[in-house]
Design a protein around this motif. Sequence first.
Motif, short mmCIF file in Angstrom:
data_model
loop_
_atom_site.label_atom_id
_atom_site.label_comp_id
_atom_site.label_asym_id
_atom_site.label_seq_id
_atom_site.Cartn_x
_atom_site.Cartn_y
_atom_site.Cartn_z
N ASP A 1 31.30 -5.96 -19.08
CA ASP A 1 31.14 -4.84 -18.16
C ASP A 1 32.41 -4.01 -18.07
N GLU A 2 32.30 -2.89 -17.36
CA GLU A 2 33.47 -2.03 -17.17
C GLU A 2 34.57 -2.72 -16.37
N ASP A 3 34.16 -3.68 -15.50
CA ASP A 3 35.16 -4.39 -14.72
C ASP A 3 35.74 -5.59 -15.47
N GLY A 4 35.32 -5.78 -16.72
CA GLY A 4 35.87 -6.85 -17.53
C GLY A 4 35.11 -8.16 -17.46
N THR A 5 33.98 -8.19 -16.74
CA THR A 5 33.20 -9.41 -16.63
C THR A 5 32.39 -9.63 -17.90
N SER A 6 32.47 -10.84 -18.43
CA SER A 6 31.77 -11.18 -19.66
C SER A 6 30.39 -11.74 -19.35
N HIS A 7 29.37 -11.20 -20.02
CA HIS A 7 28.00 -11.65 -19.83
C HIS A 7 27.44 -12.18 -21.15
N TRP A 8 26.92 -13.40 -21.13
CA TRP A 8 26.26 -13.98 -22.29
C TRP A 8 24.76 -13.78 -22.11
N VAL A 9 24.15 -13.12 -23.07
CA VAL A 9 22.73 -12.77 -22.99
C VAL A 9 21.96 -13.58 -24.02
N TYR A 10 20.85 -14.21 -23.59
CA TYR A 10 20.02 -15.03 -24.46
C TYR A 10 18.62 -14.44 -24.47
N GLU A 11 18.23 -13.86 -25.60
CA GLU A 11 16.97 -13.14 -25.70
C GLU A 11 15.93 -13.97 -26.45
N SER A 12 14.67 -13.79 -26.08
CA SER A 12 13.58 -14.45 -26.78
C SER A 12 12.30 -13.65 -26.60
N ARG A 13 11.39 -13.82 -27.55
CA ARG A 13 10.08 -13.19 -27.41
C ARG A 13 9.36 -13.78 -26.21
N LYS A 14 8.65 -12.93 -25.49
CA LYS A 14 7.89 -13.39 -24.34
C LYS A 14 6.51 -12.74 -24.36
N GLY A 15 5.62 -13.30 -23.58
CA GLY A 15 4.28 -12.74 -23.47
C GLY A 15 3.46 -13.00 -24.72
N SER A 16 2.70 -11.99 -25.14
CA SER A 16 1.78 -12.15 -26.26
C SER A 16 2.49 -12.35 -27.59
N LYS A 17 3.79 -11.99 -27.66
CA LYS A 17 4.55 -12.10 -28.91
C LYS A 17 5.41 -13.35 -28.96
N LYS A 18 5.21 -14.26 -27.99
CA LYS A 18 6.12 -15.39 -27.85
C LYS A 18 6.08 -16.32 -29.05
N ASN A 19 4.90 -16.63 -29.58
CA ASN A 19 4.78 -17.62 -30.64
C ASN A 19 4.25 -17.01 -31.94
N THR A 20 4.80 -15.86 -32.32
CA THR A 20 4.31 -15.19 -33.52
C THR A 20 4.97 -15.71 -34.79
N GLU A 21 6.03 -16.51 -34.70
CA GLU A 21 6.65 -17.03 -35.90
C GLU A 21 5.76 -18.11 -36.52
N THR A 22 5.90 -18.33 -37.83
CA THR A 22 5.11 -19.34 -38.51
C THR A 22 5.81 -20.69 -38.41
N ALA A 23 5.03 -21.76 -38.61
CA ALA A 23 5.59 -23.11 -38.55
C ALA A 23 6.63 -23.32 -39.64
N THR A 24 6.39 -22.75 -40.82
CA THR A 24 7.34 -22.89 -41.92
C THR A 24 8.67 -22.23 -41.59
N GLU A 25 8.62 -21.04 -41.04
CA GLU A 25 9.85 -20.33 -40.67
C GLU A 25 10.60 -21.08 -39.58
N ALA A 26 9.89 -21.54 -38.56
CA ALA A 26 10.54 -22.25 -37.46
C ALA A 26 11.18 -23.54 -37.95
N ARG A 27 10.47 -24.28 -38.81
CA ARG A 27 11.01 -25.54 -39.33
C ARG A 27 12.25 -25.29 -40.17
N LEU A 28 12.19 -24.28 -41.04
CA LEU A 28 13.34 -23.95 -41.89
C LEU A 28 14.53 -23.53 -41.03
N PHE A 29 14.28 -22.71 -40.03
CA PHE A 29 15.36 -22.20 -39.19
C PHE A 29 16.05 -23.34 -38.44
N TRP A 30 15.28 -24.19 -37.76
CA TRP A 30 15.88 -25.22 -36.93
C TRP A 30 16.51 -26.35 -37.74
#
Length: 203
Positions: A92-121
């Motif tokens: 921020d402008e005041d120098g405060t550090s923010h860690w942001v963790y983003e993820s798909r939510k709602g109808s797009k939450k589980n659109t990745e394939t099992a192969t992609e998820a397994r390879l990634f993790w």
Amino acid sequence: MSSLDDTEDVALDFGSEDDWRRHRAVRYPGAAFFHLFFRIGAVVSYLFCSFYQTSFIINFIIILFFVSLDFWTVKNVTGRLLVGLRWWNHIDEDGTSHWVYESRKGSKKNTETATEARLFWLGLVIFPLLWVIFVFVNLFSLRFAWLVVTIVALMLSGANLYGYIRCKVGSKKQLSTIATQFLGQQMMSRAMASATGAGGDSG
């Protein structure tokens, strides 16, 4: 003064995907390839660098090159495309550090394939474990120069692992709750097993 505890969980919107991608086991083969390529390159360079290069400085630069490219690629590209997760930091402008963790939510939450998820993790977890082994090998063999190399690699790969775990499970409070529940279940299972064993002995 920066604060590492000031975090935020937000939804990550990727827009509409082409229909032809949705029915493929690996929708982003380029991202899947580079998710492992730089990691494998770093490990192979570390294991075999002495065979093709005798200078420690050059070996260090080559390994650091692969590790740095891996960190940037996994943090900014492959996590977003393969599993719909992304973590980052802003100040921020005041120098405060923010860690942001983003993820798909709602109808797009589980659109990745099992192969992609397994390879990634699998790629995300296995390689930090390898660097942990290399750290201890160098520590016990008193190879302190190589110890520095493996610690740097472990820190960068471990940062991505931690960041994506936070994305997956949510806030730090949720993460600690999950850990507490897991430990509680383990203790309960051991208590039940001990009680069952004691009962069987008395019979």
